[in-house]
Design an enzyme around this catalytic site. Structure first.
Site, PDB file in Angstrom:
ATOM      1  N   ASP A 107       0.746  -1.391  -0.378  1.00 16.02           N
ATOM      2  CA  ASP A 107       0.095   0.065  -0.276  1.00 16.02           C
ATOM      3  C   ASP A 107       0.843   1.163  -0.431  1.00 16.02           C
ATOM      4  O   ASP A 107       0.424   2.345   0.336  1.00 16.02           O
ATOM      5  CB  ASP A 107      -0.728   0.045   1.088  1.00 16.02           C
ATOM      6  CG  ASP A 107       0.025  -0.198   2.165  1.00 16.02           C
ATOM      7  OD1 ASP A 107       1.254  -0.295   2.519  1.00 16.02           O
ATOM      8  OD2 ASP A 107      -0.883  -0.268   3.521  1.00 16.02           O
ATOM      9  N   GLU A 191      11.898  -4.143  11.659  1.00 14.75           N
ATOM     10  CA  GLU A 191      12.211  -2.531  11.268  1.00 14.75           C
ATOM     11  C   GLU A 191      13.777  -3.101  12.451  1.00 14.75           C
ATOM     12  O   GLU A 191      14.747  -3.283  12.165  1.00 14.75           O
ATOM     13  CB  GLU A 191      11.632  -1.672  11.135  1.00 14.75           C
ATOM     14  CG  GLU A 191      11.048  -1.526  10.062  1.00 14.75           C
ATOM     15  CD  GLU A 191       9.407  -1.297  10.960  1.00 14.75           C
ATOM     16  OE1 GLU A 191       9.474  -1.454  11.985  1.00 14.75           O
ATOM     17  OE2 GLU A 191       8.587  -0.802   9.854  1.00 14.75           O
TER      18      GLU A 191
HETATM   19  N1  UDP Z   1       0.188  -7.855   5.516  1.00 14.49           N
HETATM   20  C1  UDP Z   1      -0.263  -9.519   5.647  1.00 14.49           C
HETATM   21  N2  UDP Z   1      -0.623 -10.198   6.338  1.00 14.49           N
HETATM   22  C2  UDP Z   1      -1.711  -9.219   7.190  1.00 14.49           C
HETATM   23  C3  UDP Z   1      -1.665  -8.062   7.444  1.00 14.49           C
HETATM   24  C4  UDP Z   1      -0.730  -7.207   6.402  1.00 14.49           C
HETATM   25  O1  UDP Z   1       0.678  -9.890   4.112  1.00 14.49           O
HETATM   26  O2  UDP Z   1      -2.720  -9.860   8.148  1.00 14.49           O
HETATM   27  C5  UDP Z   1       0.820  -7.155   4.773  1.00 14.49           C
HETATM   28  C6  UDP Z   1       0.174  -6.277   4.059  1.00 14.49           C
HETATM   29  O3  UDP Z   1       0.241  -6.398   2.566  1.00 14.49           O
HETATM   30  C7  UDP Z   1       1.230  -5.111   3.640  1.00 14.49           C
HETATM   31  C8  UDP Z   1       2.263  -5.124   5.252  1.00 14.49           C
HETATM   32  O4  UDP Z   1       1.966  -7.043   5.361  1.00 14.49           O
HETATM   33  O5  UDP Z   1       2.284  -5.165   2.719  1.00 14.49           O
HETATM   34  C9  UDP Z   1       1.756  -4.225   6.265  1.00 14.49           C
HETATM   35  O6  UDP Z   1       0.644  -4.508   6.690  1.00 14.49           O
HETATM   36  P1  UDP Z   1      -0.111  -3.008   6.513  1.00 14.49           P
HETATM   37  O7  UDP Z   1       0.188  -2.159   5.664  1.00 14.49           O
HETATM   38  O8  UDP Z   1      -2.073  -3.317   6.576  1.00 14.49           O
HETATM   39  O9  UDP Z   1       0.134  -2.673   8.024  1.00 14.49           O
HETATM   40  P2  UDP Z   1       0.946  -0.539   8.385  1.00 14.49           P
HETATM   41  O10 UDP Z   1       0.735  -0.218   7.631  1.00 14.49           O
HETATM   42  O11 UDP Z   1      -0.725  -0.418   9.099  1.00 14.49           O
HETATM   43  O12 UDP Z   1       1.185  -1.441   9.501  1.00 14.49           O
HETATM   44 MN    MN Z   2       0.487  -0.344   4.944  1.00 18.46          MN
END
Ligand code: UDP
Ligand code: MN
Length: 242
Positions: A107, A191
């Site tokens: 995203d 990270e």
């Molecule tokens: N993701 C995943 N499994 C999950 C939720 C998220 O593989 O159950 C992936 C998601 O597609 C993204 C990354 O992990 O590439 C981070 O997730 P998210 O964007 O929801 O996290 P945030 O940006 O809120 O930290």
């Molecule tokens: Mn995200």
């Protein structure tokens, strides 16, 4: 030839997935010498994503590794760790020594000039990430000599490396030498844990993006409409009844 950048993108199935991956994949088409590792949070590689990758035309690797159930139950689950770990293993096994590893969530939004910044990474390189946290930016802080002395980040949380997943890249040969390097299943500390396991010091960090004064990647997030997800579930159960 210029080093290959291994872009690791964890992903999972939800209504927004096709939109996110289309946007990101077509951005990556603009970048030379990229190998996209699409890592699904699932037991198997889905046909829909295999077809998508074949049609896209980028060099790719499609892998799948699900989040263990013990973590899925947590209110603050460490998202995308199991699938990123599987991709890490793939890069260790198959990556070119002079290649570069970069984690890019499905995203996020990225300026393709960032890839040329990270391409010559010898150990670990870093730069600012936009639209993150209460300060709207997270960045390494440099002294007058351009050496990292700390971080500007709204959520220190006791982290040594206060960096977002999209804020750093790692040289493949260096990664390979750090045999124990791995990403922890600790939400918010993925990270920091990974970078600590790479055994780097702050002065080791190669700073990019004009001494960390430019933002070339953003931690954008797509709003989830709870009704959209509800509707999908409803329609599915309606279909089963029929
Ligand atoms: N993701 C995943 N499994 C999950 C939720 C998220 O593989 O159950 C992936 C998601 O597609 C993204 C990354 O992990 O590439 C981070 O997730 P998210 O964007 O929801 O996290 P945030 O940006 O809120 O930290
Ligand atoms: Mn995200």
């Amino acid at each position: 030839t210029i080093p290959i950048i291994y872009v690791v993108t964890p992903t999972y199935h939800r209504p927004e997935m096709a939109a996110e991956l289309t946007r990101l994949g077509q951005t990556l088409l603009l970048v030379p010498r990229v190998h996209w590792i699409l890592a699904e949070d699932s037991k198997t590689c889905s046909q829909v994503l295999s077809d998508f990758l074949e049609k896209l035309g980028l060099p790719f690797t499609h892998i799948a590794s699900p989040m263990p159930d013990i973590y899925r139950k947590l209110s603050q689950a460490p998202r995308g760790v199991s699938n990123r770990r599987a991709a890490l293993q793939w890069v260790r096994d198959h990556g070119a020594d002079n290649g570069v590893l970069y984690f890019l969530d499905d995203d996020n939004a990225i300026d393709i000039r960032l890839f040329e910044e990270m391409r010559d990474t010898r150990k670990v390189s870093m730069w600012p990430v936009g639209l993150i946290g209460l300060y709207s930016v997270s960045s390494p802080v440099l002294n007058d000599d351009g050496v990292v002395v700390g971080f500007y980040d709204a959520w220190p949380a006791g982290r040594k490396f206060q960096v977002d997943m999209a804020g750093f890249a790692v040289n493949v040969e260096y990664l390979r030498k750090q045999r124990k390097a791995s990403m922890p299943y600790i939400a918010g500390h993925e990270e920091d844990g990974f970078l600590k396991s790479l055994r780097i010091t702050l002065p080791d960090i190669e700073v990019k993006a004009n001494r960390c004064t430019e933002i070339l990647v953003w931690h954008t997030r797509t709003t989830k409409n709870p009704l959209r997800t509800l509707n999908l579930t409803k329609h599915k159960s309606d279909n089963i009844k029929e």
